[in-house]
Design a protein around this motif. Structure first.
Motif, short mmCIF file in Angstrom:
data_model
loop_
_atom_site.label_atom_id
_atom_site.label_comp_id
_atom_site.label_asym_id
_atom_site.label_seq_id
_atom_site.Cartn_x
_atom_site.Cartn_y
_atom_site.Cartn_z
N PHE A 81 123.55 -73.86 57.61
CA PHE A 81 122.12 -73.65 57.44
C PHE A 81 121.46 -74.87 56.79
O PHE A 81 120.32 -75.22 57.13
N GLY A 82 122.17 -75.50 55.84
CA GLY A 82 121.61 -76.69 55.20
C GLY A 82 121.36 -77.81 56.18
O GLY A 82 120.31 -78.48 56.15
N VAL A 83 122.32 -78.04 57.08
CA VAL A 83 122.15 -79.08 58.11
C VAL A 83 121.00 -78.71 59.04
O VAL A 83 120.19 -79.58 59.41
N MET A 84 120.90 -77.46 59.42
CA MET A 84 119.80 -77.03 60.29
C MET A 84 118.45 -77.22 59.62
O MET A 84 117.47 -77.60 60.27
N PHE A 85 118.39 -76.94 58.33
CA PHE A 85 117.13 -77.13 57.59
C PHE A 85 116.71 -78.60 57.56
O PHE A 85 115.53 -78.94 57.71
N LEU A 86 117.69 -79.48 57.40
CA LEU A 86 117.38 -80.91 57.29
C LEU A 86 117.22 -81.59 58.64
O LEU A 86 116.72 -82.72 58.71
N ALA A 87 117.63 -80.93 59.72
CA ALA A 87 117.63 -81.56 61.05
C ALA A 87 116.22 -81.93 61.49
O ALA A 87 115.31 -81.10 61.46
N VAL A 120 124.47 -79.42 65.69
CA VAL A 120 125.62 -79.63 64.80
C VAL A 120 125.60 -78.61 63.66
O VAL A 120 126.61 -77.98 63.33
N GLY A 121 124.43 -78.42 63.06
CA GLY A 121 124.31 -77.43 62.00
C GLY A 121 124.60 -76.03 62.49
O GLY A 121 125.27 -75.24 61.80
N ALA A 122 124.11 -75.70 63.68
CA ALA A 122 124.37 -74.37 64.25
C ALA A 122 125.85 -74.16 64.51
O ALA A 122 126.38 -73.06 64.27
N VAL A 123 126.53 -75.19 64.98
CA VAL A 123 127.97 -75.09 65.24
C VAL A 123 128.73 -74.84 63.94
O VAL A 123 129.63 -73.98 63.87
N ILE A 124 128.38 -75.58 62.88
CA ILE A 124 129.04 -75.37 61.58
C ILE A 124 128.80 -73.95 61.10
O ILE A 124 129.73 -73.25 60.66
N ASN A 125 127.55 -73.49 61.19
CA ASN A 125 127.23 -72.14 60.75
C ASN A 125 128.00 -71.10 61.56
O ASN A 125 128.55 -70.14 60.99
N ALA A 168 112.27 -73.40 59.84
CA ALA A 168 113.36 -74.21 59.30
C ALA A 168 113.48 -74.00 57.79
O ALA A 168 114.59 -73.93 57.25
N GLY A 169 112.35 -73.89 57.13
CA GLY A 169 112.37 -73.62 55.69
C GLY A 169 112.98 -72.27 55.39
O GLY A 169 113.73 -72.10 54.41
N ALA A 170 112.67 -71.28 56.23
CA ALA A 170 113.26 -69.94 56.05
C ALA A 170 114.77 -70.00 56.20
O ALA A 170 115.51 -69.36 55.43
N VAL A 171 115.26 -70.76 57.18
CA VAL A 171 116.70 -70.93 57.36
C VAL A 171 117.31 -71.60 56.14
O VAL A 171 118.41 -71.23 55.68
N GLY A 172 116.60 -72.56 55.57
CA GLY A 172 117.09 -73.21 54.36
C GLY A 172 117.21 -72.25 53.20
O GLY A 172 118.18 -72.29 52.43
N VAL A 173 116.22 -71.36 53.05
CA VAL A 173 116.27 -70.36 51.98
C VAL A 173 117.45 -69.41 52.18
O VAL A 173 118.17 -69.07 51.23
N LEU A 174 117.67 -68.99 53.43
CA LEU A 174 118.80 -68.12 53.71
C LEU A 174 120.12 -68.84 53.43
O LEU A 174 121.07 -68.23 52.92
N GLY A 175 120.17 -70.14 53.73
CA GLY A 175 121.36 -70.92 53.40
C GLY A 175 121.59 -71.00 51.91
O GLY A 175 122.74 -70.90 51.44
N LEU A 176 120.52 -71.14 51.15
CA LEU A 176 120.65 -71.15 49.69
C LEU A 176 121.17 -69.81 49.19
O LEU A 176 122.04 -69.76 48.30
N TYR A 219 113.61 -70.82 69.00
CA TYR A 219 112.38 -71.15 68.28
C TYR A 219 112.54 -72.44 67.47
O TYR A 219 111.61 -73.26 67.39
N LEU A 220 113.71 -72.63 66.87
CA LEU A 220 113.95 -73.86 66.11
C LEU A 220 113.94 -75.08 67.03
O LEU A 220 113.38 -76.14 66.67
N LEU A 221 114.56 -74.94 68.22
CA LEU A 221 114.53 -76.05 69.18
C LEU A 221 113.11 -76.31 69.67
O LEU A 221 112.70 -77.47 69.84
#
Length: 437
Positions: free
Chosen positions: A324-330, A338-343, A400-408, A271-273
């Motif tokens: 998650f932070g990288v995925m939110f900003l992507a 890259v963000g998904a790999v880090i996560n 993406a915002g939801a992923v950012g909140v989960l990352g926070l 869904y993010l892609l």
């Protein structure tokens, strides 16, 4: 989501000398193979029929409510597993690990292949719920037996291997389900019969564990060393001690949240892609496979570090949060990957760290019940993960915002765990004691 993180108990109940079962040779390799194969069966149940859901939808199009009921056929085993794993754990401790594992593996084939002959959507969903019942017993037994047979670094190694096998098998089963589904939506259900191959091998190759006798009970309780091969010891064989509810509650709460962190990328990556304009199924599959490989890499890293798991948890949650932070900003697909790999590097370490921490709190007579509670927490988090992200997405306006909140939230958990360890005087990861290395 947790607002505060309780300090994890620092004492370990069960870090005694390794089990006397062989840790090398053909018998050992077969035993590990069977435990890993059994641990993959619930993963098979979770993903195998995903590719054929559209065909099922078409077949049952005339059934009222089919739009909601057909997807339920995919998710209801996980719900059954989460609800019933604690009860499976109690049965494990009372009836014995090996006996229940063999029966559950046999029933897994019976319930799993039932949709080949059922023509009622309601009956199929009921059979899928029963698959979840069998999965609860299988997963609890396999994980408990790993704790019974091994201790110290050996246990860490094989719990990490369990994570690696589960992550890798998810990709394999998805591809297998898609290939088999090309011949009809019922065909993938034949794969559930593979458990019939495991049953006789489990009966022959898995020894019955028993509690090792201990001379004294320390401040944290009896040492539940994994035991000798022979008849399973009765629950009262060890010095009586209360079940460690308080110690286990904190790690189960972390596990529930950790499961949401763990499943976000596998569930939401497509869904993010798509939100970034990537609609090619091949590209989406490749991206998900790369992330899955990172999960395996994280588990391998965890197994090789030879460090006590609890001091690592703050850093592991921080890695997940950074991803998650990288995925939110992507704002493009490569950066999202890259963000998904880090996560996923973080989640690959997270699952065995949480499971090893839970195991360390459990004596032999409590290990089945405790493992069942941990599994319930994990699969409960898996079940609510898409619901939580959906709610967060509605609140903040995007996935993406939801992923950012989960990352926070993951960052807050990491900080809370780090402060808790500072207060306990154990801020830095420590190598395993010599007797565990």
């Amino acid at each position: 989501m947790p607002g505060s993180v309780p300090p994890p108990p620092s004492a370990a109940v069960d870090d005694a000398a390794p089990s006397p079962v062989a840790v090398s040779g053909p018998g050992h390799r077969l035993r590990v193979t069977l435990l890993m194969a059994g641990s993959c069966l619930p993963i098979l149940g979770a993903v195998l029929i995903a590719p054929v859901l559209p065909k099922m939808q078409d077949y049952f199009a005339s059934v009222p409510g089919a739009e909601a009921l057909v997807p339920l056929a995919l998710t209801v085993p996980a719900l059954s597993l989460a609800l019933l794993a604690p009860f499976a754990g109690v049965i494990v401790d009372r009836l014995g690990r090996k006996r229940l594992l063999i029966v559950a593996t046999l029933l897994y084939a019976v319930f799993g292949t039932a949709p080949l002959w059922l023509d009622s959507l309601g009956a199929i969903i009921a059979s899928r719920a029963l698959v979840g019942v069998a999965e609860a017993a299988i997963m609890t037994c396999c994980t408990t037996l790993i704790g019974d047979y091994y201790s110290g670094h050996q246990r860490v190694k094989y719990l990490a291997l369990q994570t690696m096998c589960a992550s890798a098998s998810a990709t394999v089963f998805f591809v297998l389900g898609g290939a088999a589904g090309a011949a009809g939506w019922r065909v993938p259900f034949w794969v559930y019969a593979v458990s019939l191959v495991l049953v006789p091998l489990m009966a022959v190759a898995l020894p019955n564990p028993a509690a090792r006798a201990v001379g004294a009970v320390g401040a944290v309780g009896a040492v539940g060393a994994v035991g000798a091969v022979g008849a399973e010891a009765p629950a009262g064989a060890e010095a009586r001690r209360p079940f460690p509810w308080r110690q286990l509650a904190g790690i189960c709460a972390l596990t529930f949240f950790g499961a949401m962190v763990f499943y976000t990328v596998p569930v939401e990556m497509a869904y993010l892609l798509d939100d970034l304009g990537v609609e090619n199924p091949g590209a989406i599959g490749l991206a998900t496979a790369v992330a899955s490989a990172a999960t395996v890499g994280g588990a391998v890293t965890f197994a090789r570090l030879k460090r006590s798991p609890e001091p690592m948890l703050p850093a592991v949650f921080a890695v997940c949060a950074a991803g998650f932070g990288v995925m939110f900003l992507a704002d493009n697909a490569p950066l999202l990957v890259v963000g998904a790999v880090i996560n996923c590097l973080g989640t690959g370490m997270l699952l065995p760290a949480l499971l090893t921490s839970a195991m360390s709190r459990l004596a032999f007579k409590d290990r089945g019940r405790g493992t069942g509670l941990w599994i319930a927490a994990f699969f409960g988090g898996e079940f609510v993960c898409p619901l939580v992200l959906l709610a967060l997405g509605s609140a903040v306006g995007s996935l993406a915002g939801a992923v950012g909140v989960l990352g926070l939230a993951a960052a807050v958990v990491a900080a809370g765990l780090w402060r808790a360890r500072r207060r306990a005087g154990a801020a830095d990861p420590r190598p395993l004691p010599k007797q565990l290395a």
